[in-house]
Scaffold this active site. Structure first.
Site, PDB file in Angstrom:
ATOM      1  N   HIS A  39      47.714  39.208  40.936  1.00  0.00           N
ATOM      2  CA  HIS A  39      48.525  38.112  41.448  1.00  0.00           C
ATOM      3  C   HIS A  39      49.895  38.662  41.823  1.00  0.00           C
ATOM      4  CE1 HIS A  39      49.472  33.900  42.058  1.00  0.00           C
ATOM      5  NE2 HIS A  39      50.674  34.177  41.557  1.00  0.00           N
TER       6      HIS A  39
ATOM      7  N   GLU B  76      51.300  46.648  43.867  1.00  0.00           N
ATOM      8  CA  GLU B  76      49.853  46.365  43.809  1.00  0.00           C
ATOM      9  C   GLU B  76      49.051  47.615  44.164  1.00  0.00           C
ATOM     10  OE1 GLU B  76      49.363  41.684  44.603  1.00  0.00           O
ATOM     11  OE2 GLU B  76      49.324  42.890  46.405  1.00  0.00           O
TER      12      GLU B  76
ATOM     13  N   SER C 215      44.036  44.809  52.010  1.00  0.00           N
ATOM     14  CA  SER C 215      44.715  46.097  51.803  1.00  0.00           C
ATOM     15  C   SER C 215      44.479  46.610  50.383  1.00  0.00           C
ATOM     16  CB  SER C 215      46.210  45.992  52.104  1.00  0.00           C
ATOM     17  OG  SER C 215      46.892  45.269  51.111  1.00  0.00           O
ATOM     18  N   ASN C 216      44.447  45.717  49.410  1.00  0.00           N
ATOM     19  CA  ASN C 216      44.161  46.166  48.045  1.00  0.00           C
ATOM     20  C   ASN C 216      42.722  46.673  47.929  1.00  0.00           C
ATOM     21  OD1 ASN C 216      46.422  45.676  45.952  1.00  0.00           O
ATOM     22  ND2 ASN C 216      46.523  43.906  47.306  1.00  0.00           N
TER      23      ASN C 216
ATOM     24  N   LEU D 274      38.202  29.834  43.534  1.00  0.00           N
ATOM     25  CA  LEU D 274      38.112  29.831  42.072  1.00  0.00           C
ATOM     26  C   LEU D 274      36.743  30.351  41.631  1.00  0.00           C
ATOM     27  CD1 LEU D 274      39.624  28.896  39.472  1.00  0.00           C
ATOM     28  CD2 LEU D 274      38.396  26.723  39.705  1.00  0.00           C
TER      29      LEU D 274
ATOM     30  N   LEU E 235      40.548  34.077  47.195  1.00  0.00           N
ATOM     31  CA  LEU E 235      41.267  32.836  46.899  1.00  0.00           C
ATOM     32  C   LEU E 235      40.406  31.706  46.350  1.00  0.00           C
ATOM     33  CD1 LEU E 235      43.717  32.891  49.933  1.00  0.00           C
ATOM     34  CD2 LEU E 235      44.009  33.856  47.644  1.00  0.00           C
TER      35      LEU E 235
ATOM     36  N   ASN F 290      41.821  39.961  38.185  1.00  0.00           N
ATOM     37  CA  ASN F 290      42.478  39.483  39.397  1.00  0.00           C
ATOM     38  C   ASN F 290      43.861  40.107  39.476  1.00  0.00           C
ATOM     39  OD1 ASN F 290      42.936  37.702  41.692  1.00  0.00           O
ATOM     40  ND2 ASN F 290      44.267  36.508  40.341  1.00  0.00           N
TER      41      ASN F 290
ATOM     42  N   ASP G 157      44.624  31.760  37.599  1.00  0.00           N
ATOM     43  CA  ASP G 157      45.775  32.553  37.131  1.00  0.00           C
ATOM     44  C   ASP G 157      46.131  32.341  35.666  1.00  0.00           C
ATOM     45  OD1 ASP G 157      46.016  33.474  39.769  1.00  0.00           O
ATOM     46  OD2 ASP G 157      47.306  31.801  40.309  1.00  0.00           O
TER      47      ASP G 157
HETATM   48  C1  GAR Z   1      47.674  40.213  47.317  1.00  0.00           C
HETATM   49  O1  GAR Z   1      49.080  40.221  47.331  1.00  0.00           O
HETATM   50  C2  GAR Z   1      47.192  39.539  46.064  1.00  0.00           C
HETATM   51  O2  GAR Z   1      48.047  39.729  44.972  1.00  0.00           O
HETATM   52  C3  GAR Z   1      47.186  38.111  46.494  1.00  0.00           C
HETATM   53  O3  GAR Z   1      46.683  38.132  47.807  1.00  0.00           O
HETATM   54  C4  GAR Z   1      47.129  39.323  48.434  1.00  0.00           C
HETATM   55  C5  GAR Z   1      45.979  39.953  49.157  1.00  0.00           C
HETATM   56  O4  GAR Z   1      46.432  41.021  49.920  1.00  0.00           O
HETATM   57  N1  GAR Z   1      46.386  37.303  45.629  1.00  0.00           N
HETATM   58  C6  GAR Z   1      46.726  36.066  45.305  1.00  0.00           C
HETATM   59  O5  GAR Z   1      47.713  35.525  45.747  1.00  0.00           O
HETATM   60  C7  GAR Z   1      45.779  35.381  44.328  1.00  0.00           C
HETATM   61  N2  GAR Z   1      46.326  34.145  43.889  1.00  0.00           N
HETATM   62  P1  GAR Z   1      45.392  42.023  50.563  1.00  0.00           P
HETATM   63  O6  GAR Z   1      44.320  41.194  51.239  1.00  0.00           O
HETATM   64  O7  GAR Z   1      46.188  42.814  51.535  1.00  0.00           O
HETATM   65  O8  GAR Z   1      44.828  42.853  49.449  1.00  0.00           O
END
Ligand code: GAR
Length: 194
Positions: A110, A180, A19-20, A93, A91, A108, A151
């Site tokens: 978080h 976000e 979604s991001n 590294l 996800l 990134n 992170d």
């Molecule tokens: C987001 O909330 C992002 O902050 C998180 O994964 C989600 C992805 O959502 N990232 C982490 O947790 C990284 N450690 P999305 O696929 O809907 O964008």
């Protein structure tokens, strides 16, 4: 109006629902100075790959061997070239060669206020469950530079939201996701063009 004719290129990495990544693609569609050049995923079925492809954005599906045991990515990115690497729910590294080649140019997002609830294995609903279990009265987002550790890179922006006793991990997730979607693309824009 000051116009910089050199277009900056972004690579987005996404392995979640994307979604991001989709928000970022929408935000920069038609942007005069910034273009999403490529969307990278470790999941061939990631929906964001279809969305990117339908908009003429290149897509790249990677596996661990390509990502960790070769540096082919640097060659592939060199063709654009990529100015900023954006991890949007990715996800794995970042390997040392990538951090070294793009130091200060990998960001990134978080879904918590780092340094709380960060590190390996802390992602998605696990983060919001931990926030709820701790009884925190706030959570939020952290946008940060990426170094060799999960992170731990320098923080660029944190935005918080209030959490009440009535909140559940799901409602916390909703509040955080809203932040976000609101902040990530404008921060990317300001990193690239100030
Ligand atoms: C987001 O909330 C992002 O902050 C998180 O994964 C989600 C992805 O959502 N990232 C982490 O947790 C990284 N450690 P999305 O696929 O809907 O964008």
């Amino acid at each position: 109006m000051h116009y910089n004719s050199k277009v900056k290129h972004i690579a987005i990495f996404a392995s979640g629902t994307g979604s991001n990544a989709r928000k970022i693609i929408d935000y920069f569609e038609g942007h005069p100075q910034i273009r999403v050049a490529v969307v990278v995923s470790n999941r061939p079925d990631a929906l964001v790959l279809d969305m990117a492809g339908s908009k003429g954005i290149q897509t790249l599906v990677i596996n661990r061997d390509y990502f960790y045991n070769s540096e082919q990515l640097l060659t592939d990115f060199g063709q654009y070239p990529i100015d900023l690497v954006v991890l949007a729910g990715f996800l794995w590294l970042a390997p040392p060669y990538l951090v070294k080649a793009y130091r200060g140019k990998i960001v990134n997002i978080h879904p918590a206020l780092l340094p709380k609830y960060g590190g390996k294995g802390m992602y998605g609903s696990r983060v919001h469950e931990a926030v709820k279990a701790a009884g925190d009265t706030a959570s939020g987002i952290t946008i940060h530079h990426v170094n060799e550790h999960y992170d731990e890179g320098d923080i660029i922006l944190q935005v918080s939201c209030a959490i009440g006793s009535e909140d559940t991990p799901a409602t916390i997730a909703g509040k955080v996701q809203q932040l976000e979607h609101q902040y990530f693309a404008p921060v990317i824009e300001s990193l690239l063009i100030g």
